[in-house]
Design an enzyme around this catalytic site. Structure first.
Site, PDB file in Angstrom:
ATOM      1  N   ASP A 286       0.825  -1.211   0.000  1.00 12.73           N
ATOM      2  CA  ASP A 286       0.000   0.000   0.000  1.00 12.73           C
ATOM      3  C   ASP A 286       0.864   1.269   0.000  1.00 12.73           C
ATOM      4  O   ASP A 286       2.022   1.251   0.398  1.00 12.73           O
ATOM      5  CB  ASP A 286      -0.940   0.011   1.206  1.00 12.73           C
ATOM      6  CG  ASP A 286      -0.191  -0.099   2.535  1.00 12.73           C
ATOM      7  OD1 ASP A 286       0.778  -0.889   2.615  1.00 12.73           O
ATOM      8  OD2 ASP A 286      -0.559   0.601   3.490  1.00 12.73           O
TER       9      ASP A 286
ATOM     10  N   GLU B  88      -0.878  -1.790   5.187  1.00 12.15           N
ATOM     11  CA  GLU B  88       0.001  -1.776   6.371  1.00 12.15           C
ATOM     12  C   GLU B  88      -0.069  -0.423   7.067  1.00 12.15           C
ATOM     13  O   GLU B  88       0.046  -0.336   8.280  1.00 12.15           O
ATOM     14  CB  GLU B  88       1.440  -2.098   5.961  1.00 12.15           C
ATOM     15  CG  GLU B  88       2.387  -2.337   7.136  1.00 12.15           C
ATOM     16  CD  GLU B  88       2.848  -1.068   7.834  1.00 12.15           C
ATOM     17  OE1 GLU B  88       2.972  -1.068   9.075  1.00 12.15           O
ATOM     18  OE2 GLU B  88       3.070  -0.052   7.151  1.00 12.15           O
TER      19      GLU B  88
HETATM   20 ZN   LIG Z   1       5.184   3.601   6.409  1.00 11.31          ZN
HETATM   21 ZN   LIG Z   2       6.426   0.860   5.560  1.00  9.40          ZN
END
Ligand SMILES: [Zn+2]
Ligand SMILES: [Zn+2]
Length: 387
Positions: free
Chosen positions: A76, A133
């Site tokens: 991401d 994440e």
């Molecule tokens: Zn990051």
């Molecule tokens: Zn990262």
């Protein structure tokens, strides 16, 4: 290792640049997910999609052993307006791969290709391509969707590039390596009015300022000096004009810790101080306290394995155990709560003063691609070595 090094690396670099040009925010990495899945299918992996919406697990079996290992890369991007000026800069204004997840994914895809071509292992390899994440805890969401039930892993590994660590160095740590993170929004409810007549108002700015100063005593006076923790007031919003006392003030805090007891203590003290300070000024507060990622705790045996492997791979002078954990956070923490494993940093510094992660001028260092890629190949083949 006998690989078509230059050919493979040109492809890994092209993949990294494609991902960088086409960044997507957590849980909406639809194009990224399609792109990664297509590559893995072409390499002959069993590809399972839809864990945490856009997440992917690519499985390769070889030989007869049931030994298994999982390697995770996140994919991401962040809501940042890119300023690198790179020819492959983001084509989506306000979205940017500023944490190097483009590089993480490119390296794991590069390793996927080499591992599939060589088939130099005995067991089951699961490559975990994880969304979100940065925001929604994609690791946890993939686990909630049955990640380790459907794809049992004897151990899991992940890396993060680190522009603050000398190039090519492996920074490892047994035990805690990254902190737990929580977020808290405190709203002070005052009574607005004319700036010239403060006696008729309840000034939330003065109250907010007192809360911020009083919060500084939690780490210094309440938490044990040996327990690492941080409280940062990252935002304070109130008022618009010099002659107006506003109705309310808002502050947003980031709270980091390792020990769950300290984590509870921090929350309790923040609530008590905010409520108590506000009450002393005759005002009320609203507190929205959100628990974020848990601390990332590496397991001993897997960290030992990583240290041995990295030392043979890169040389003893390129591998070190971190004296302290970092206060940053990482949702790989959740995978390490269910499976043994280890998370480490791979140094990517170009200079002494590279733009840090999450900076609009951060650009993943492509020179590390061959090292990260071949290290994942080595790790998979060593963990699943024919016995
Ligand atoms: Zn990051
Ligand atoms: Zn990262």
């Amino acid at each position: 290792m006998t690989i078509q090094f230059s050919n493979d690396m040109a492809e890994v670099t092209a993949t990294r640049h494609y991902l960088h040009e086409n960044p997507e925010i957590g849980l909406s990495e639809f194009n990224t997910s399609d792109y990664v899945a297509e590559k893995l299918l072409a390499l002959g992996y069993e590809v399972t999609r839809g864990l945490a919406k856009t997440g992917i697990v690519a499985t390769l079996r070889h030989g007869t052993s049931t030994r298994s290992v999982g390697i995770r890369a996140d994919f991401d991007a962040l809501p940042i307006l890119e300023e690198t000026g790179a020819p492959y800069a983001s084509k989506t204004p306000g979205v940017m791969h500023a944490c190097g997840h483009d590089g993480h994914t490119a390296m794991l895809l590069g390793a996927a290709k080499i591992i599939a071509e060589r088939r130099n292992f005995d067991g089951v390899l699961h490559l975990i391509f994880q969304p979100a994440e940065e925001n929604f805890g994609g690791a946890k969401l993939m686990m909630d969707d049955g990640l380790f039930d459907k794809f049992p892993c004897d151990a899991v590994f992940a890396l993060h590039n680190d522009p603050g660590v000398p190039f090519g160095q492996f920074a490892l740590r047994e035990g805690p390596i990254m902190a737990a993170v929580d977020e808290c929004k405190i709203t002070v409810d005052g009574r607005g009015g004319h700036g010239a007549e403060p006696q008729d108002t309840l000034d939330p700015i003065v109250c907010g300022a007192s809360i911020i100063m009083a919060l500084q005593t939690i780490i210094s006076r309440n938490i044990h000096p040996i327990d690492p923790s941080v409280i940062t007031v990252g935002a304070f919003h109130a008022g618009m004009a010099s002659n107006v006392i506003p109705e309310r003030a808002e502050m947003v805090l980031s709270i980091r810790s390792f020990d769950p007891k300290v984590r509870d203590q921090l929350e309790n003290r923040i609530r008590t101080i905010a409520e108590g300070q506000a009450a002393s000024y005759g005002m009320g507060v609203t507190i929205d306290y959100q628990r974020g990622y848990n601390a990332t705790i590496n397991h001993k045996a897997e960290t030992d394995f990583l240290r041995d492997l990295a030392t043979r791979f890169a040389g003893a002078d390129k591998v070190f155990d971190m004296a302290r954990p970092t206060m940053g956070s990482e949702d790989f923490a959740y995978m390490l709560e269910e499976r043994p494993g280890s998370y480490f940093f791979l140094g990517t510094a170009r200079t002494d003063n590279d733009p840090p992660l999450h900076h609009p001028r951060f650009d993943f260092n492509d020179d590390i691609l061959p090292i990260g890629t071949t290290f994942w190949v080595e790790l998979a083949e060593k963990w699943l070595e024919a016995k």
